[in-house]
Design a protein around this motif. Structure first.
Motif, PDB file in Angstrom:
ATOM      1  N   PHE A  94       0.815  -1.224   0.000  1.00 21.61           N
ATOM      2  CA  PHE A  94       0.000   0.000   0.000  1.00 21.61           C
ATOM      3  C   PHE A  94       0.844   1.267   0.000  1.00 21.61           C
ATOM      4  CE2 PHE A  94       0.580  -1.619   4.336  1.00 21.61           C
ATOM      5  CZ  PHE A  94       1.249  -0.553   4.917  1.00 21.61           C
TER       6      PHE A  94
ATOM      7  N   GLN B  20      12.318   5.996   8.392  1.00 21.86           N
ATOM      8  CA  GLN B  20      11.088   5.396   7.872  1.00 21.86           C
ATOM      9  C   GLN B  20      10.938   3.998   8.422  1.00 21.86           C
ATOM     10  OE1 GLN B  20      12.456   7.427   5.253  1.00 21.86           O
ATOM     11  NE2 GLN B  20      10.669   8.747   5.331  1.00 21.86           N
TER      12      GLN B  20
ATOM     13  N   PRO C 283       3.685  -0.108  14.435  1.00 18.97           N
ATOM     14  CA  PRO C 283       2.498  -0.290  13.598  1.00 18.97           C
ATOM     15  C   PRO C 283       2.257  -1.747  13.233  1.00 18.97           C
ATOM     16  CG  PRO C 283       3.872   1.491  12.753  1.00 18.97           C
ATOM     17  CD  PRO C 283       4.682   0.766  13.796  1.00 18.97           C
TER      18      PRO C 283
ATOM     19  N   GLN D 260      -0.918  -2.485  11.410  1.00 19.14           N
ATOM     20  CA  GLN D 260      -1.749  -2.279  10.202  1.00 19.14           C
ATOM     21  C   GLN D 260      -3.018  -3.126  10.185  1.00 19.14           C
ATOM     22  OE1 GLN D 260      -0.602   0.263   8.855  1.00 19.14           O
ATOM     23  NE2 GLN D 260       1.618   0.223   8.877  1.00 19.14           N
TER      24      GLN D 260
ATOM     25  N   ARG E 162       3.419  -7.494   4.608  1.00 17.03           N
ATOM     26  CA  ARG E 162       4.045  -7.033   5.851  1.00 17.03           C
ATOM     27  C   ARG E 162       5.097  -8.031   6.346  1.00 17.03           C
ATOM     28  NH1 ARG E 162       4.243  -1.999   7.637  1.00 17.03           N
ATOM     29  NH2 ARG E 162       4.136  -2.647   9.802  1.00 17.03           N
TER      30      ARG E 162
ATOM     31  N   ASP F 167      -0.200   1.992  14.022  1.00 18.56           N
ATOM     32  CA  ASP F 167      -0.966   2.464  12.868  1.00 18.56           C
ATOM     33  C   ASP F 167      -1.830   1.290  12.389  1.00 18.56           C
ATOM     34  OD1 ASP F 167       0.448   4.865  12.838  1.00 18.56           O
ATOM     35  OD2 ASP F 167       1.811   4.223  11.261  1.00 18.56           O
TER      36      ASP F 167
ATOM     37  N   LYS G 185      -8.283   4.968   6.627  1.00 16.56           N
ATOM     38  CA  LYS G 185      -8.945   4.186   5.582  1.00 16.56           C
ATOM     39  C   LYS G 185      -7.904   3.914   4.516  1.00 16.56           C
ATOM     40  CE  LYS G 185     -12.440   7.227   5.162  1.00 16.56           C
ATOM     41  NZ  LYS G 185     -13.548   7.914   4.528  1.00 16.56           N
TER      42      LYS G 185
ATOM     43  N   SER H  36      -6.159   4.010   1.234  1.00 22.93           N
ATOM     44  CA  SER H  36      -6.328   4.886   0.074  1.00 22.93           C
ATOM     45  C   SER H  36      -5.320   4.479  -1.000  1.00 22.93           C
ATOM     46  CB  SER H  36      -6.179   6.342   0.501  1.00 22.93           C
ATOM     47  OG  SER H  36      -4.920   6.843   0.187  1.00 22.93           O
TER      48      SER H  36
HETATM   49  N1  SAM Z   1       7.255   2.797   8.126  1.00 23.08           N
HETATM   50  C1  SAM Z   1       6.124   2.788   8.913  1.00 23.08           C
HETATM   51  C2  SAM Z   1       5.534   1.389   8.980  1.00 23.08           C
HETATM   52  O1  SAM Z   1       6.130   0.445   8.567  1.00 23.08           O
HETATM   53  O2  SAM Z   1       4.448   1.211   9.488  1.00 23.08           O
HETATM   54  C3  SAM Z   1       5.123   3.896   8.588  1.00 23.08           C
HETATM   55  C4  SAM Z   1       5.026   4.428   7.212  1.00 23.08           C
HETATM   56  S1  SAM Z   1       3.762   5.557   6.793  1.00 23.08           S
HETATM   57  C5  SAM Z   1       4.673   7.029   6.759  1.00 23.08           C
HETATM   58  C6  SAM Z   1       2.713   5.846   8.154  1.00 23.08           C
HETATM   59  C7  SAM Z   1       1.409   5.135   8.096  1.00 23.08           C
HETATM   60  O3  SAM Z   1       0.580   5.620   7.057  1.00 23.08           O
HETATM   61  C8  SAM Z   1       1.501   3.659   7.847  1.00 23.08           C
HETATM   62  O4  SAM Z   1       1.864   2.953   8.989  1.00 23.08           O
HETATM   63  C9  SAM Z   1       0.117   3.319   7.374  1.00 23.08           C
HETATM   64  O5  SAM Z   1      -0.719   2.978   8.434  1.00 23.08           O
HETATM   65  C10 SAM Z   1      -0.363   4.625   6.730  1.00 23.08           C
HETATM   66  N2  SAM Z   1      -0.438   4.487   5.273  1.00 23.08           N
HETATM   67  C11 SAM Z   1       0.592   4.365   4.411  1.00 23.08           C
HETATM   68  N3  SAM Z   1       0.139   4.206   3.155  1.00 23.08           N
HETATM   69  C12 SAM Z   1      -1.227   4.208   3.228  1.00 23.08           C
HETATM   70  C13 SAM Z   1      -2.274   4.056   2.284  1.00 23.08           C
HETATM   71  N4  SAM Z   1      -2.025   3.860   0.998  1.00 23.08           N
HETATM   72  N5  SAM Z   1      -3.543   4.133   2.732  1.00 23.08           N
HETATM   73  C14 SAM Z   1      -3.814   4.331   4.039  1.00 23.08           C
HETATM   74  N6  SAM Z   1      -2.866   4.467   4.975  1.00 23.08           N
HETATM   75  C15 SAM Z   1      -1.586   4.401   4.589  1.00 23.08           C
END
Ligand code: SAM
Ligand code: SF4
Length: 460
Positions: free
Chosen positions: A176, A214, A279, A281, A293, A319, A351, A353
């Motif tokens: 995602f 990250q 996180p 997920q 994952r 998250d 949600k 996206s």
């Molecule tokens: N590196 C981290 C990880 O592995 O969980 C976080 C990366 S991202 C900057 C932060 C959060 O945004 C993710 O943990 C995820 O829950 C959410 N996220 C990332 N892409 C997404 C998407 N396409 N739709 C919804 N939520 C998203």
């Protein structure tokens, strides 16, 4: 001397608007540092600025559209400034720039510079080029040289609680996520450079440092003696020895990269705070596999158990994504079960996206918006209740609070508990930067009220 050849001694106004994560906040500060020698000083608003940078984030839906509408607002300001014989350089940085650089140049030709997260150290060069040529400068490479080697030492003090970037990029390719495409491959800074930067931050007044990446716990940087690599646990032990550094945190972690050394650091290093953003997920193995994952729900439970075994008072945040393609009611129920079982102090939920260019965006069985909304509401209700309970349980307890700044009321300071809860208490200003025992007396909507346990005279 003409204005031209006085060059950098003129103060120019630099306005940076930052979207998204702490990594971007950190990068914005570095861009300001890089531009300071050219005479750019931070400004609070874009009006009349000589340079405006939008440091963008691509994680959320419609991120690019938001950038285009912000550019639309900036355009008349730029036209006014340019019409008055001045010049406003407009730059788009960050992950939207990385992902949609060509589109930005095509749709907003008045943008002077488009630069990806890996090329901030080349910003002065790009500014000079834009000023000379008046054309666009597009630099969204993943250059072979590491930008960290070329960035100046952090100039502006960050205050009591500082961020320090230790790792960038991600090799995980969750289906995602745009990060592996916008931030590139994993890269860890050498431990010696991190330790030196941490010492500087502490000398400038930082008492807490949050290590950023990250995928921060995939950190594997060159050891100071050049012999092999250090993981995050080892790095934390070294940083904990810096005198004057009272607290360490790190974010964001991946459950797969929690190794024994990191767990042991949680056991042995008192400055490492007992609060971890980890996180998950989803709680469904089927969805976790589709997300790539690379762990199951039970693996996550085991990681949590190991950390709790090392540090009984540790608390977690997470998250969550709801409505990932193919997520059934049963899958979502598994997420609720996992959240109930772990019991989070705090959590973010989104949600799903679709992000263009990521595999999940092309998966069949996209979940209808109404179902996503319903699931998000249910999960958020559960998580909000857990957070409320966590804060309520803190009332009556005594906790060390690191005061960071003045509060809204007179003679009041605001700081953070070990669990990142905002705490306010009556306290003298000289305690900013001090770790003070506080009894928590009341949970409010977004913070906790406390009373200092030191016998301090606080003016009425
Ligand atoms: N590196 C981290 C990880 O592995 O969980 C976080 C990366 S991202 C900057 C932060 C959060 O945004 C993710 O943990 C995820 O829950 C959410 N996220 C990332 N892409 C997404 C998407 N396409 N739709 C919804 N939520 C998203
Ligand atoms: Fe994105 Fe985090 Fe997965 Fe990397 S580990 S791809 S940053 S969600």
């Amino acid at each position: 001397m003409t204005e031209e050849n006085q060059g950098h001694r003129l103060t120019k106004k630099l306005y940076i608007k930052t979207y998204g994560c702490q990594m971007n906040v950190y990068d914005s500060a570095r861009m300001a540092d890089v531009l300071a020698p050219l005479g750019y000083a931070p400004a609070a608003a874009p009006e009349d600025a000589d340079m405006v940078i939008l440091n963008t984030c691509h994680i959320r839906e419609k991120a690019a559209e938001k950038v285009f509408s912000e550019l639309g607002r900036l355009r008349p300001l730029q036209a006014r400034k340019n019409g008055q014989g001045g010049r406003m350089i407009l730059a788009v940085a960050g992950c939207v720039a990385q992902a949609e650089g060509a589109e930005i140049v095509a749709r907003a030709p008045y943008v002077d510079i488009v630069l990806g997260p890996q090329t901030y150290h080349r910003l002065p060069e790009m500014v000079a080029q834009a000023a000379r040529a008046g054309g666009h400068v597009l630099d969204t490479d993943f250059p072979a040289e590491a930008k960290f080697d070329f960035l100046p030492e952090a100039a502006a003090p960050q205050g009591v609680s500082a961020f320090l970037s230790v790792q960038e990029g991600c090799d995980k390719f969750c289906t995602f996520c745009v990060v592996p495409y916008t931030r590139g491959a994993e890269f860890s800074r050498p431990a010696a450079a991190i330790i030196a930067e941490a010492r500087r931050l502490v000398a400038q007044g930082a008492r807490e440092i949050t290590l950023l990446g990250q995928n921060v716990n995939a950190y594997r940087g060159a050891a100071p003696d050049g012999a092999g690599g250090w993981g995050l646990g080892r790095l934390i032990r070294a940083l904990a020895e810096i005198e004057g550094l009272l607290r360490l945190r790190y974010t964001t972690s991946h459950p797969r990269d929690v190794d024994d050394a990191l767990v042991a650091a949680h056991r042995d290093v008192p400055t490492l705070m007992p609060f971890l953003h980890l996180p998950v997920q989803s709680g469904s193995d089927r969805v976790l596999a589709a997300m790539n994952r690379r762990h199951k729900a039970d693996d996550y439970r085991r990681v949590i158990d190991r950390l709790r075994g090392a540090r009984v008072d540790i608390a977690f945040s997470s998250d969550f994504i709801v409505g990932f393609p193919g997520e059934s009611d049963a899958d979502f129920a598994a997420t609720l079960d996992l959240a109930r079982e772990i019991g989070y102090a705090q959590a973010f939920s989104f949600k799903y996206s679709p992000r263009p260019g990521t595999p999940a965006a092309l998966m069949p069985q996209q979940v209808p918006e109404a179902v996503k909304a319903e699931r998000l509401a249910a999960l958020q209700a559960l998580l909000a209740e857990q957070q409320r309970q966590f804060n309520a349980a803190a009332v009556g307890r005594e906790m060390p609070v690191l005061f960071e700044k003045r509060g809204r009321h007179q003679h009041q300071l605001v700081g953070r508990s070990p669990y990142l809860q905002a705490v306010h208490a009556a306290a003298p200003e000289r305690l900013i930067g001090a770790l003070v025992p506080v009894r928590l007396v009341r949970a409010e909507a977004n913070s906790l009220a406390g009373e200092m346990l030191l016998s301090e005279e606080v003016p009425a």
